[in-house]
Each structure stands twice: as structure tokens, then as C-alpha cells.
Design a protein around this motif. Structure first.
Motif, short mmCIF file in Angstrom:
data_model
loop_
_atom_site.label_atom_id
_atom_site.label_comp_id
_atom_site.label_asym_id
_atom_site.label_seq_id
_atom_site.Cartn_x
_atom_site.Cartn_y
_atom_site.Cartn_z
N PHE A 28 30.24 43.38 43.62
CA PHE A 28 28.84 42.08 44.30
C PHE A 28 28.11 41.10 43.06
O PHE A 28 28.02 39.84 42.24
CB PHE A 28 28.02 41.90 45.21
CG PHE A 28 28.19 41.60 46.82
CD1 PHE A 28 29.38 40.94 46.69
CD2 PHE A 28 27.94 42.37 47.62
CE1 PHE A 28 29.97 40.31 47.77
CE2 PHE A 28 28.43 41.67 48.58
CZ PHE A 28 29.54 41.29 49.21
N THR A 29 27.43 42.03 42.07
CA THR A 29 27.17 42.17 41.06
C THR A 29 27.91 42.03 39.70
O THR A 29 27.76 41.04 38.74
CB THR A 29 26.96 43.65 40.60
OG1 THR A 29 25.05 44.22 41.12
CG2 THR A 29 25.60 43.59 38.58
N LEU A 30 29.11 41.91 39.30
CA LEU A 30 30.05 41.58 38.52
C LEU A 30 30.76 39.16 38.86
O LEU A 30 30.47 38.93 38.11
CB LEU A 30 31.37 42.74 38.49
CG LEU A 30 32.65 41.80 37.60
CD1 LEU A 30 31.73 41.87 36.57
CD2 LEU A 30 33.50 42.89 37.43
N LYS A 31 30.48 39.84 40.60
CA LYS A 31 31.11 38.35 40.45
C LYS A 31 30.64 37.61 40.40
O LYS A 31 30.42 36.36 39.83
CB LYS A 31 31.53 38.71 42.01
CG LYS A 31 31.79 37.44 42.89
CD LYS A 31 32.94 36.80 42.12
CE LYS A 31 33.98 35.50 42.97
NZ LYS A 31 32.48 33.90 42.29
N VAL A 32 28.57 38.42 40.60
CA VAL A 32 27.57 36.98 40.12
C VAL A 32 27.68 36.51 38.75
O VAL A 32 27.28 35.74 38.63
CB VAL A 32 26.48 37.14 41.34
CG1 VAL A 32 25.25 36.19 40.99
CG2 VAL A 32 26.65 37.04 42.71
N ALA A 33 27.75 37.98 37.93
CA ALA A 33 27.14 37.92 36.42
C ALA A 33 28.49 36.90 36.15
O ALA A 33 28.15 36.43 35.52
CB ALA A 33 26.60 39.12 36.45
N GLY A 34 29.76 37.63 36.47
CA GLY A 34 30.69 36.40 35.84
C GLY A 34 30.47 34.77 36.66
O GLY A 34 31.25 34.08 35.06
N ALA A 35 30.14 35.27 37.25
CA ALA A 35 30.24 33.19 37.80
C ALA A 35 29.00 32.69 36.97
O ALA A 35 29.01 31.31 36.50
CB ALA A 35 29.78 33.37 39.03
N ALA A 36 27.83 33.76 37.12
CA ALA A 36 26.77 32.90 35.53
C ALA A 36 27.03 33.02 34.10
O ALA A 36 27.00 31.91 33.82
CB ALA A 36 25.61 33.55 35.72
N CYS A 37 27.57 34.08 34.13
CA CYS A 37 28.48 33.42 31.89
C CYS A 37 29.52 32.76 32.29
O CYS A 37 28.91 31.73 31.25
CB CYS A 37 28.97 35.24 31.93
SG CYS A 37 27.86 36.57 31.66
N GLY A 38 30.22 32.38 32.88
CA GLY A 38 31.02 31.14 33.28
C GLY A 38 30.73 29.77 33.04
O GLY A 38 31.15 29.27 32.07
#
Length: 330
Positions: free
Chosen positions: A154-164
Motif C-alpha cells: 500500500f505504501t508503494l501503491k500510493v507513493a507511486g501514484a503520487a509521483c506519477g
């Protein structure tokens, strides 16, 4: 001891895992020369880079979570061992697009030490980094430093979306930290996994017993219980997770039902059903559900439950499209 696994030489196992990811990606992921670092071949220019990585043996965490909306580079460690600082530094060089690099790691002593060293080395080379650690295992007291479990997804999924979406490094780190702070996980094991290089079991347990509070490396749990049916076992776990926040009526959560390695999808659906029912009893709304093998411990039988308490921004970012380049792509 005969090791019944489809492997070759344990000394080349980590490299061969990474090579398998590269072949499965069909050009979307490459392997850094001489080091076990997986890199996206088409990182969007100008975005904050994301580096993840930990011990191998937990696939698809992290090797299978690389792609748009996920990690840009993966630092692969040896079996159940943290990646070394030089591997993390190489991943940093690969992921950096001029806007800095976000390190997302699970809270284990070896990972903490090696990421800190790598951050210092990266700073010496002129790179800017931020680190967010996921540690959400409710079987451990917070003051002891909780272990990271499948909630790292979940940490990666949300952070990846934010960076995207173009978040800068400080903003991406803040959002990732907010996710990490709102995660709770608990695991249960019915039978042990094994060490791929030796075949040795990670722990011993009687046929009629289960371990509650397992670590992802096969660490024994905090309680040994008699085998229970799915509903009372799920109730015990949900009540422990919800009580740790504590959750209140009206709260919203995302749910991750994680296969520890050898649990059937049939069982995960039964557990998912009961988790939803129990959370509804508490007045908690489940806004999204993820089911399957996300962080495994070889052939360990069992599962973990993760709750992420959400807000509007976290829910929007969770829903943003992302693509694993080598694992369960549609």
C-alpha cells in the motif's frame, strides 16, 4: 537434504530471479550490469524516482512491483537479507530523473542500516533522497519498532501514484509516511516456509497448531494457538487490527488479504468474506480489497491481513492505474 524447488545454484539464485523478471517484462525492465538491480527502461522524465528493495524470497515483493505507478528501480538483496548499500546506491543512480529519489523500505534492522548508509553515499554523489519505512505488525509493541509486512504494498501503491501525478520529493514522502502511519497488519501461519538455499524449515509447529504474529522471514509468532475455523480466526485478527488504531464507526479502510505463499485463493475468499462482515459490524467501510500473494515466505501456508485507514486523497491515489511489468499484468 534434497531441496524440492525449481532452482539451480543457490549462489546464482538472486541473479536468476532478476533475469526471469527481465524476460517476463519483454523489454520494460532491464538488469543493471554486474549488480542485482532491476530498472524500468522508460522512467518518465522529471518525476521523483522510487527505489524499493529488500531480501529476495518474498516475491512478488519487491521484484514483481516494478512499473508505471510502482517502483522505478528495485535493489535486490540475498535470500531474506537486506540489499547492500552499493546495490541501493546503484538503484538510486538508475531511478534519479533530477527530482530526487524516494526510498521505501520495510522496518528491519539490516534494511534500516543499509538504506541509511546508501543515503549518505548518494548525498556524497549529489543525489537527494528521502526514506519512508513501513512497520505495521500489530503483534509487536510500537515502542519496539514494528516489523514491515505486506502493508509495504500500500505504501508503494500510493507513493507511486503520487509521483506519477508529479508530486515533488517532500510531498511524495509526506504522503507515503501518512500511509505507513495508518497501516496495521497481522499474520497467521499454518505451516512453515523454508530457506531456499538449505531447505531448512523456518520454524517448527505441531500439526494441530497455528502461529499468530509471524514475521515475513519465518520468525515465530507471538502466540501458538490450536487450529481454528476461518471465521473465528478472522474475527480474532480483525478485532486485533481494528483495536490497535482504534477504528471508529464511520472510518474507511482498504483491505489486503495476503497469501503467505501456499494458501489457496479459495481460503483467501472465505477470509475476505468474514473480514468484510466483521468490519461492517464495527461500522467500518471497506473502500477497496486486494487479494493474493503480495509478500510471501516461500511455501509457508497462512495469510496476513492488512488494513489501511484512508482519506479522500489516499483513496484517489489507490485507485490510480498502475502496471506491474512482470507479474499478473492484465
Amino acid at each position: 537434504m534434497v531441496i524440492k524447488k525449481a532452482i539451480n545454484d543457490p549462489e546464482t539464485l538472486v541473479r536468476e530471479i532478476a533475469e526471469g523478471v527481465v524476460f517476463a517484462s519483454h523489454g520494460r525492465v532491464r538488469l543493471t550490469e554486474g549488480l542485482p538491480v532491476l530498472v524500468r527502461t522508460a522512467i518518465e522524465p522529471g518525476k521523483v524516482g522510487i527505489v524499493v528493495g529488500g531480501g529476495s524470497g518474498h516475491e512478488p515483493m519487491y521484484q514483481g512491483l516494478i512499473g508505471p505507478g510502482f517502483a522505478d528501480a528495485v535493489a535486490c538483496g540475498n535470500m531474506f537479507a537486506a540489499p547492500t548499500p552499493d546495490v541501493i546506491l546503484a538503484a538510486t543512480r538508475e531511478a534519479d530523473q533530477g527530482k530526487g529519489v524516494l526510498y521505501l523500505q520495510a522496518n528491519y534492522a539490516g534494511d534500516n542500516m543499509n538504506y541509511e548508509i546508501a543515503a549518505e553515499m548518494a548525498a556524497d554523489e549529489g543525489f537527494t533522497t528521502r526514506t519512508v519505512r513501513t512497520g505495521e505488525d500489530v503483534s509487536m509493541a510500537p515502542e519496539l519498532g514494528r516489523r514491515g509486512l505486506a502493508g509495504s504494498f500500500f505504501t508503494l501503491k500510493v507513493a507511486g501514484a503520487a509521483c506519477g501525478e508529479g508530486a515533488d520529493l517532500d510531498r511524495a514522502a509526506e504522503i507515503a509516511q501518512r500511509v505507513a502511519d495508518n497501516l496495521r497488519s497481522l499474520s497467521v501461519a499454518f505451516s512453515p516456509g523454508s530457506l531456499p538455499d538449505t531447505g531448512e524449515k523456518t520454524f517448527e509447529i505441531a500439526e494441530d497448531e497455528i502461529e499468530v504474529g509471524m514475521g515475513v522471514h519465518g520468525e515465530k509468532g507471538v502466540a501458538t494457538l490450536k487450529m481454528a475455523k476461518a471465521d473465528p480466526l478472522t474475527d480474532l485478527m480483525i478485532d486485533k487490527l481494528a483495536g490497535d488504531y482504534p477504528l471508529a464507526a464511520g472510518d474507511r479502510v482498504a483491505l489486503l488479504v495476503n497469501d503467505m505463499g501456499a494458501t489457496t485463493l479459495m481460503e483467501l475468499y472465505v477470509v475476505t468474506r468474514r473480514a468484510h462482515q466483521r468490519l461492517a459490524d464495527l461500522g467500518v467501510q471497506v473502500v477497496d480489497t486486494w487479494i493474493g500473494p503480495y509478500c510471501t515466505t516461500q511455501e509457508m501456508a497462512g495469510f496476513s491481513l492488512t488494513l489501511l485507514r484512508t482519506d479522500a486523497e489516499i483513496e484517489r491515489l489507490l485507485a490510480r492505474p498502475a502496471a506491474n511489468e512482470s507479474f499478473l499484468r492484465p
